[in-house]
Design a protein around this motif. Structure first.
Motif, PDB file in Angstrom:
ATOM      1  N   GLY A  26       0.708  -1.121  -0.003  1.00 21.30           N
ATOM      2  CA  GLY A  26       0.086  -0.125   0.155  1.00 21.30           C
ATOM      3  C   GLY A  26       0.622   1.236   0.230  1.00 21.30           C
ATOM      4  O   GLY A  26       1.888   1.342  -0.576  1.00 21.30           O
ATOM      5  N   GLU A  27       0.484   2.395   0.637  1.00 19.59           N
ATOM      6  CA  GLU A  27       1.464   3.191   0.795  1.00 19.59           C
ATOM      7  C   GLU A  27       2.839   2.848   1.702  1.00 19.59           C
ATOM      8  O   GLU A  27       3.635   3.412   1.339  1.00 19.59           O
ATOM      9  N   ALA A  28       2.579   2.041   2.331  1.00 14.38           N
ATOM     10  CA  ALA A  28       3.901   1.409   3.116  1.00 14.38           C
ATOM     11  C   ALA A  28       4.150  -0.088   2.348  1.00 14.38           C
ATOM     12  O   ALA A  28       3.262  -0.525   1.911  1.00 14.38           O
ATOM     13  N   ASN A  29       5.594  -0.194   1.741  1.00 18.22           N
ATOM     14  CA  ASN A  29       5.716  -1.275   1.095  1.00 18.22           C
ATOM     15  C   ASN A  29       7.099  -1.694   1.745  1.00 18.22           C
ATOM     16  O   ASN A  29       7.928  -1.033   1.852  1.00 18.22           O
ATOM     17  N   GLU A  67      -1.998   8.590  14.047  1.00 19.94           N
ATOM     18  CA  GLU A  67      -0.696   9.306  13.939  1.00 19.94           C
ATOM     19  C   GLU A  67      -0.270   9.339  15.443  1.00 19.94           C
ATOM     20  O   GLU A  67      -0.884   9.852  16.508  1.00 19.94           O
ATOM     21  N   ALA A 157       5.344   4.200   7.569  1.00 23.07           N
ATOM     22  CA  ALA A 157       4.826   4.484   6.393  1.00 23.07           C
ATOM     23  C   ALA A 157       3.396   3.981   6.188  1.00 23.07           C
ATOM     24  O   ALA A 157       2.743   4.600   5.255  1.00 23.07           O
ATOM     25  N   LYS A 159      -0.342   4.130   5.941  1.00 25.54           N
ATOM     26  CA  LYS A 159      -1.512   5.072   5.898  1.00 25.54           C
ATOM     27  C   LYS A 159      -2.344   5.031   7.113  1.00 25.54           C
ATOM     28  O   LYS A 159      -2.793   4.378   7.526  1.00 25.54           O
ATOM     29  N   ARG A 160      -2.265   6.691   7.278  1.00 27.82           N
ATOM     30  CA  ARG A 160      -2.886   7.127   8.589  1.00 27.82           C
ATOM     31  C   ARG A 160      -4.494   7.067   8.680  1.00 27.82           C
ATOM     32  O   ARG A 160      -4.835   7.253   7.177  1.00 27.82           O
ATOM     33  N   GLN A 171      -8.450   3.247   0.452  1.00 25.18           N
ATOM     34  CA  GLN A 171      -7.681   1.867   0.281  1.00 25.18           C
ATOM     35  C   GLN A 171      -6.646   1.875   1.466  1.00 25.18           C
ATOM     36  O   GLN A 171      -5.491   2.695   1.348  1.00 25.18           O
ATOM     37  N   ASP A 173      -3.775   0.131   3.827  1.00 19.27           N
ATOM     38  CA  ASP A 173      -2.593  -0.826   3.494  1.00 19.27           C
ATOM     39  C   ASP A 173      -2.935  -2.107   4.189  1.00 19.27           C
ATOM     40  O   ASP A 173      -3.781  -2.252   4.954  1.00 19.27           O
TER      41      ASP A 173
END
Length: 182
Positions: A26-29, A67, A157, A159-160, A171, A173
């Motif tokens: 996702g935003e984090a990989n 966060e 990373a 997604k918040r 969407q 993560d």
């Protein structure tokens, strides 16, 4: 080597450490590696590892991400990216029984992994969270099950979410795969 010395060496050897390797997308990989504390929370670690070995965590989203606090995942009932009910993610668990609390003196610091639960201390099932920062107010209130040993940059990373409850909009993560490692 003498038989007694061999027996002592075997007895003195530490037990194999159990951990998880989580592939996040996702935003984090990337990959997050967690050392599980089977000596501190044996029932919780047994449940998490059994679910991981069954593939129950594969495809489960991070549904609650706040966060400066934590990222929560592990709803194997509703939290699947495909075939789940993402709107209800966080309300489910597994078909296994809920677990009695295994509180310890371990502190909720950055990278600590804890079990999510409802109001009842004995209601943890499959959901867990990873701390972004210290949350000492959780100490003695939630079961600590492990610690991130690698990949904290990936956790950072994720997604918040929005609002007080940290619900992820759009969407989220996802844990593509969760593997038990020794």
């Amino acid at each position: 080597m003498h038989k007694l010395a061999i027996a002592f060496t075997l007895l003195a050897s530490p037990a194999l450490a159990t951990g998880l390797q989580i592939e996040v997308a996702g935003e984090a990989n990337g990959t997050v590696t967690i050392d599980l504390y089977e000596d501190i929370a044996p029932r919780h670690v047994a449940q998490i590892t059994a679910l991981a070995e069954e593939g129950a965590y594969d495809g489960v989203v991070f549904h609650r991400v706040i966060e400066g606090f934590m990222a929560q995942t592990g709803d194997v009932q509703f939290g699947k990216l495909e075939g789940g009910d993402i709107g209800r993610a966080g309300m489910g668990g597994s078909d296994r029984p809920d677990l009695p609390a295994e509180f310890s003196d371990e502190r909720f610091l950055r990278g600590v992994v804890g079990m999510a639960r409802s109001q009842s201390p004995d209601s943890a099932n499959s959901q867990f969270f990873i701390m972004f920062d210290a949350g000492e107010f959780l100490n003695g209130q939630y079961t600590v099950v492990g610690q991130v040993t690698d990949g904290m940059d990936v956790v950072d990373a994720i997604k918040r979410g929005r609002g007080n409850n940290g619900a992820v909009i759009g969407q989220p993560d996802v844990m593509q795969s969760v593997t038990v490692i020794e």
